[in-house]
Structures are given as structure tokens and as C-alpha cells.
Design an enzyme around this catalytic site. Sequence first.
Site, mmCIF file in Angstrom:
data_model
loop_
_atom_site.group_PDB
_atom_site.id
_atom_site.type_symbol
_atom_site.label_atom_id
_atom_site.label_comp_id
_atom_site.label_asym_id
_atom_site.label_seq_id
_atom_site.Cartn_x
_atom_site.Cartn_y
_atom_site.Cartn_z
ATOM 1 N N CYS A 174 86.096 -82.664 35.601
ATOM 2 C CA CYS A 174 84.760 -82.768 34.994
ATOM 3 C C CYS A 174 83.685 -82.951 36.066
ATOM 4 O O CYS A 174 83.697 -83.926 36.821
ATOM 5 C CB CYS A 174 84.741 -83.940 34.011
ATOM 6 S SG CYS A 174 83.104 -84.396 33.428
ATOM 7 N N CYS A 189 81.599 -86.102 35.691
ATOM 8 C CA CYS A 189 82.355 -87.281 36.127
ATOM 9 C C CYS A 189 82.274 -87.437 37.645
ATOM 10 O O CYS A 189 82.146 -88.556 38.155
ATOM 11 C CB CYS A 189 83.811 -87.171 35.691
ATOM 12 S SG CYS A 189 84.054 -86.973 33.910
#
Length: 423
Positions: A71, A74
Site C-alpha cells: 500500500c 501506508c
Amino acid sequence: MAATTTRPLPLLLLLLLPPLLLLLLSFHAAAAAAAEEFPRDGRVIELDESSFEAALGAIDYLFVDFYAPWCGHCKRLAPELDEAAPVLAGLSEPIIVAKVNADKYRKLGSKYGVDGFPTLMLFIHGVPIEYTGSRKADLLVRNLNKFVAPDVSILESDSAIKSFVENAGTSFPMFIGFGVNESLIAGYGGKYKKRAWFAVAKDFSEDFMVTYDFDKVPALVSLHPKYKEQSVFYGPFEGSFLEDFIRQSLLPLTVPINTETLKMLDDDDRKVVLAILEDDSDETSSQLVKVLRSAANANRDLVFGYVGIKQWDEFVETFDISKSSQLPKLIVWDRNEEYEVVEGSEKLEEGDQASQISQFLEGYRAGRTTKKKVSGPSFMGFLNSLVSLNSLYILICVFALLGVMIYFTGQDDTPQVRRAHEE
């Protein structure tokens, strides 16, 4: 008279006491060992399915980042958490930052409703609260500190009042009751906990009466450090009067309209007296904002805001105003699809603008208005567009990438892609 018999209960208790003490000591030792297992030095700790429950039991305030290694959001969040973690660990109520690979430990993520990445949750004594605020380190610290603070702080001295104001920062408004019974505002401290700081000063000197401009008690002082505004409420403290003051004071008296404050208006049901300026940062506009502030203080049933076409032309143009329009103008906006123009008060002229604003408000309250529709999206539509455009671009890219992968590798081999949470 029947003879009484001695029951063996005391002897039984004596026999059970040693194993009970051993059991309690073992629980205490286990809790201490669990607490020592997790570092409290400000590092972000990595948890898995086996250590997560132990962390919840050992740490009162645990902030968890449920992430996925692939991600992008993230990855951008990680350095912000690294920066915030030591500050959070040093708070009077320490908050420990942890992360869980919820793509790997899907059962754990599913237990807490994780359906995208990153998902951020604050566990307070094991009870989860999803965090959806800013992910920037400094704002993250401010927001989380607000979560763990008491609903109403009790201040016993001048130094305590000063420390409270300094530690609260400028991100949220503050309400400090001087000579106010704590029970009167305790409920509002809980209700508006995420939006403001609340405190009661039990003991204070006259210096604070001068600083916060009140001359009698009880008095509830509202502070907006970010906008350098303050106001005082002397009562009545019963009925709806107190909550009306608190609710209306969550916003500054004059609100600079931007993407941040536009979202704040969503929680307020008042109409907005909107001053549309050429440039909200020049000296002429600053003088007008001061006049608006005086009007706002006397008309608390309305929100007073201002915006410069130079600062946000896309928003201003929804009211059929362009850079060639004569400014400043005043309108009354319902925060959605309609706004009203007061007949004879469409434009503010040079001169006594305070009188012109009074005439504008008088005309509005008398109903001498023309209703119009915004030419762009509604308030909620405009709010959603601030987020959804970026989301749309990302979704288009994701679907395009999936299409290419399906074309070259076949649909059966396509990996599952789980949704990423944007800020």
C-alpha cells in the site's frame, strides 16, 4: 435454647488463602512481564496475531496502524508514525504506536472491521475507536492527545491554567469555566470531546480575569487561539442557553472559508453570512473582517465567513461571481444549494461599512431577499468533490492496471487487490 455449632468456614478460608495469594501474584507477574515485553521508548512496535491481544492487555492506550506492505499510502504514513511515536509515548497519558500487517493477518484485521489500508485505530483499555483525522505527525499528536484527555480538566492554580492552555495548542477551541460548577459542563465535555478542550478553574487570580476579559463569576470563557478570538458567557447556565453558546463557539466568530473550515460547517446548522472579497489577505479586507466580527458577536444565530476570489476562485464562482464582479459582496448561504441576496445591499461601498452590514442584516431578517441557486455542486457535493476526484483518478489507474494484468496473464491468475484508504 439450641446450642450453636462452630462452622469450619474460617479454617477453610485459611486453607484457601495461600493458593489464592499465589494465584494473584502469578497474575501480577504475568501482567508485569507482558508490560515489559512491549517497549515504551517511543519506537513503533510490530504486532502479530499472537502478540496483539497481549499488547491490548498490557497497554492502556494503543494506537494501531493496520497496513499492507504493497500500500502506497501506508508507506507514506510510516515516517509520520515514526516521528509521532516518541512524542505520543512521552505524554502524561502515554500512547504507544504499533503496526499490524493486516494483509498477512487477515483474520485479525477482519475482527476489527479492516477493509482497506491503512486503517488506524486507537484502543483505549482494549476498546477500539477508528481514527480518521490528519496523518501528519504534528496533527496526529494533537488529535490523539485530545482522545485520551479527560472530558473536563480540573485546574487548581494559575500555573495549572497556564499549562492547560499551552498544552492544548491551537488546533481546537477551549472552554474554561471560572467559578462554574464542573457538573454543568461535564456532559458537554464528553459530547464535544473530539472538537474542543474543556476545563474548570477552581482557583485563580484577578490577573486571569483581566487576561480573559471577564469581570464576574460564574463565567465560561471561549478561546480560539488559532484565530486569536475569545468570548465570555455569563449565563444562564440552565436550559439550552449553555449548549447553544458552546455549539456556536466551536467555530470562530469570523470563519475564513477554505477546505478545512468548509468541512467544519457540516456540523453546524446555521446559515452563513458570507463576505466575498477580492483578496482576503490585504489590509482593506482585514478591516472589513474586524467589522464582521462585531456583527457576528451580536448575531450568534448566524455564522459569519469570508473568502477571497484570489484565494479560492473555484468556490466563489459557484455564487455567479467572477474576477470582474464588483467586490466586496455579502450573501446569506444555506450551506447547500441556495443563497440569498438582500435587495439594495448587494455590494459594500467604501465608508461606514458597519452601518451597511447592519442594513444588510435588517433586510435579511425582514425577508427583503432574492433566492438563488448555486451554479456549481451543492455543499455536500463540493465537500465530496474535494476527496472523490483524487479517489476517482486512483480507481481509474487501478482498473486500467487490472485490465492489463488480466489481458496478459489471464483472469484466473489475477491477484486480489484490497482497497487503500486515502487521507
